[in-house]
Design an enzyme around this catalytic site. Structure first.
Site, mmCIF file in Angstrom:
data_model
loop_
_atom_site.group_PDB
_atom_site.id
_atom_site.type_symbol
_atom_site.label_atom_id
_atom_site.label_comp_id
_atom_site.label_asym_id
_atom_site.label_seq_id
_atom_site.Cartn_x
_atom_site.Cartn_y
_atom_site.Cartn_z
ATOM 1 N N ASP A 114 0.209 6.829 -3.606
ATOM 2 C CA ASP A 114 -1.002 6.401 -4.309
ATOM 3 C C ASP A 114 -1.379 7.370 -5.426
ATOM 4 O OD1 ASP A 114 -1.385 4.084 -2.936
ATOM 5 O OD2 ASP A 114 -3.096 4.764 -1.757
ATOM 6 N N HIS A 147 0.849 -1.189 0.000
ATOM 7 C CA HIS A 147 0.000 0.000 0.000
ATOM 8 C C HIS A 147 0.887 1.243 0.000
ATOM 9 C CE1 HIS A 147 -3.971 -1.764 0.230
ATOM 10 N NE2 HIS A 147 -3.567 -2.593 1.173
#
Length: 381
Positions: A151, A121
């Protein structure tokens, strides 16, 4: 709009891919989001897109996607390395079907390397890029600045840039290509300034003790009398002088601005001063000056701030929910984000299949075989 007529097939994934697709849609691309059958996940970043519900685990679903990609300009896939090849949808296959296809692969670790097939992540990509080691207060653990950097900055936005570059190059060569967009590398690229300024000694102190990471008294935040915060970025001497003027301090009574050994004590002194007035009072003092002092706004406050309102920096969607206006602002061909509500899963299955060349008989058969889902077809059965 600048991307009008560009057909994008976006395979549903987590936030970075949908953000990339939303940016393309905001600037005029025709984006179809391919959702899994029975998906109940929210399409948080689905503005301007249409939704097709398709089962890619079955050969008929794979055939449907291949036919769509044969007519598309861009495929955006967010899976781990090897997943698309396992589905027989790898770039070799799809570029053979359509040599003009831009095949965008957005992943955390990229399509090669020892981490390419493992999960991760934002915080993991940020860590492996080296950037996370630079973020945090002195004496504390490194901490991620939400999940924005890897991200969305190094991931979704960098992938968008790759797609636009590939589309531009295609106007010269007439050929598509594969984009390997790694969030680790995208984040590292964003940090180029940090790398290039290391020889200057800009980051020689431990984390949180440097000029641009909160270590300097003139580049940090301070709490106000009402529990709010002000952000200070008065680096240059002329701006620093205005900061001191606004705080009611005399430079002769303070150590030199760049005396880093004195920064901790100077921060305490500045903090004591900021704590004596409210955020609104400090805004009255600093607004309109070059002291580089601004209020730390909540989302709600940002919506209603005069500067943002004058520029229409925020918009509302079809459900009257606020969000940022697409950026940057182009003078002749600005983004025109959709004002409609975000699509439900499979809402546009029928119309999308028709546009991509499927007959009514084929669509009915695909629905009967549960390869696709559509509420419109259910209502007619």
């Amino acid at each position: 709009m600048v991307l009008r007529g560009v057909r994008v097939v976006e395979l549903a994934g987590l936030a970075p891919g949908p953000f990339c697709g939303m940016v393309l849609a905001d600037f005029g691309a025709e984006v179809v989001r391919v959702n899994r059958l029975g998906s109940t996940g929210e399409n948080f970043l689905a503005r301007g897109k249409r939704s097709l519900a398709l089962d890619l685990k079955r050969s008929q679903g794979v055939t449907v996607l291949r036919r769509m990609c044969a007519r598309a300009d861009v495929l955006l896939e967010p899976f781990r390395c090897g997943v698309m090849e396992k589905l027989q949808l790898g770039p070799e296959t799809l570029l053979q079907d359509n040599p003009k296809l831009i095949y965008a692969r957005l992943s955390g670790f990229g399509q090669s390397g020892i981490f390419s097939k493992v999960a991760g992540h934002d915080i993991n990509y940020l860590a492996l890029s080296g950037v996370l080691s630079k973020i945090g207060r002195s004496g504390e653990n490194p901490y991620p600045p939400l999940n924005l950097l890897a991200d969305f900055g190094g991931g979704g936005l960098m992938c968008t840039l790759g797609i636009v570059l590939a589309l531009f190059e295609r106007t010269r060569s007439g050929r598509g290509q594969v984009i390997d967009s790694s969030m680790v590398e995208g984040t590292a690229y964003l940090s180029s300034f940090l790398w290039k300024t290391q020889p200057m000694g800009l980051w020689k102190q431990p984390r949180g003790q440097n000029i641009l990471d909160g270590g300097a008294p003139f580049y940090t935040t301070y709490k106000t009398a009402d529990g709010e915060f002000m952000a200070v970025g008065a680096i240059e001497p002329q701006f620093y002088a205005l900061l001191l003027k606004g705080l009611g301090l005399e430079s002769e009574e303070l150590p030199s601005q760049m005396s880093s050994a004195d920064w901790p004590e100077m921060k305490k002194k500045f903090a004591d001063v900021f704590a004596k007035k409210t955020k609104a009072e400090w805004c009255q003092i600093f607004d309109g000056t070059d002291a580089c002092v601004t209020p730390v706004l909540t989302f709600e406050e940002a919506l209603h701030h005069q500067h943002n309102r004058e520029r229409a920096s925020f918009i509302t969607d079809g459900e009257q929910l606020p969000s940022p206006r697409p950026a940057p602002l182009l003078s002749r061909t600005p983004a025109v984000p959709s004002a409609k509500r975000d699509p439900s899963v499979g809402e546009h299955t029928v119309e999308v299949l028709r546009e991509y060349g499927f007959s009514q008989e084929e669509i009915l058969q695909l629905h009967s075989d549960r390869i696709v889902e559509s509420d419109k077809l259910k209502a007619n059965l």
